[in-house]
Design an enzyme around this catalytic site. Structure first.
Site, PDB file in Angstrom:
ATOM      1  CD  GLN A  48      -2.986   1.077   2.216  1.00  0.00           C
ATOM      2  OE1 GLN A  48      -3.083   0.132   2.975  1.00  0.00           O
ATOM      3  NE2 GLN A  48      -3.785   2.123   2.278  1.00  0.00           N
ATOM      4  CG  PHE A  49       1.321   3.977  -3.525  1.00  0.00           C
ATOM      5  CD1 PHE A  49       1.462   5.347  -3.692  1.00  0.00           C
ATOM      6  CD2 PHE A  49       0.192   3.359  -4.042  1.00  0.00           C
ATOM      7  CE1 PHE A  49       0.504   6.083  -4.379  1.00  0.00           C
ATOM      8  CE2 PHE A  49      -0.771   4.078  -4.725  1.00  0.00           C
ATOM      9  CZ  PHE A  49      -0.619   5.441  -4.890  1.00  0.00           C
ATOM     10  CB  THR A  50      -1.910   5.418   0.119  1.00  0.00           C
ATOM     11  OG1 THR A  50      -2.394   4.260   0.807  1.00  0.00           O
ATOM     12  CG2 THR A  50      -2.397   5.404  -1.321  1.00  0.00           C
TER      13      THR A  50
END
Length: 146
Positions: A78-80
């Site tokens: 999850q890059f966020t």
């Protein structure tokens, strides 16, 4: 590197209405990879995740780790999680690792996790994933390593 861990009664990831990863009791782990992260960072994070004591012992204290309770681990990229959010009203994803590098490092992290523990499942890197979970507690922690 950041990992948002949630103690769950169950969790699963679907891609295109197909379940790609599923666990019963254990940890749902969202992984955010930063520009300076490496395999060394990933190994440190995995050791921390597997050793982190978030499950109750016989006295009700959070004193047991996921391996001690025989729980599953569901890893989801999850890059966020790497977004800079202190200023403004729009997330800045500048601190996140570029997707091509992150895909490789996440695959290495998953491979390493599976050598450390046999109850590891994953989502699908870069896919539009639907994550379902029943948070147990709720118990959620943000872990960080350099």
């Amino acid at each position: 590197m950041r990992a948002l861990i949630q103690r769950v009664k169950c969790a699963q990831v679907e891609v295109n209405q197909q379940v790609v990863g599923k666990i019963e009791q254990g940890l749902l782990v969202f992984i955010g990879l930063g520009k300076n992260d490496s395999l060394v960072t990933a190994e440190k994070m995995l050791k921390k995740i597997f050793a982190y004591r978030v499950f109750s012992d016989d006295t009700g204290r959070m004193n047991l780790n996921v391996q001690q309770v025989g729980g599953g681990v569901l890893l989801v990229s999850q890059f966020t999680l790497m977004a800079e959010t202190r200023k403004g009203l729009r997330p800045d994803f500048g601190p996140a690792m570029p997707p091509s590098d992150a895909k490789l490092l996440f695959a290495q992290l998953v491979e390493q996790a599976k050598t450390m523990y046999d109850k590891v499942q994953t989502g699908e890197f870069g896919a539009d994933m639907q994550v379902s979970l029943v948070n147990d507690g709720p118990v959620t922690f943000m872990l960080e390593v350099d």
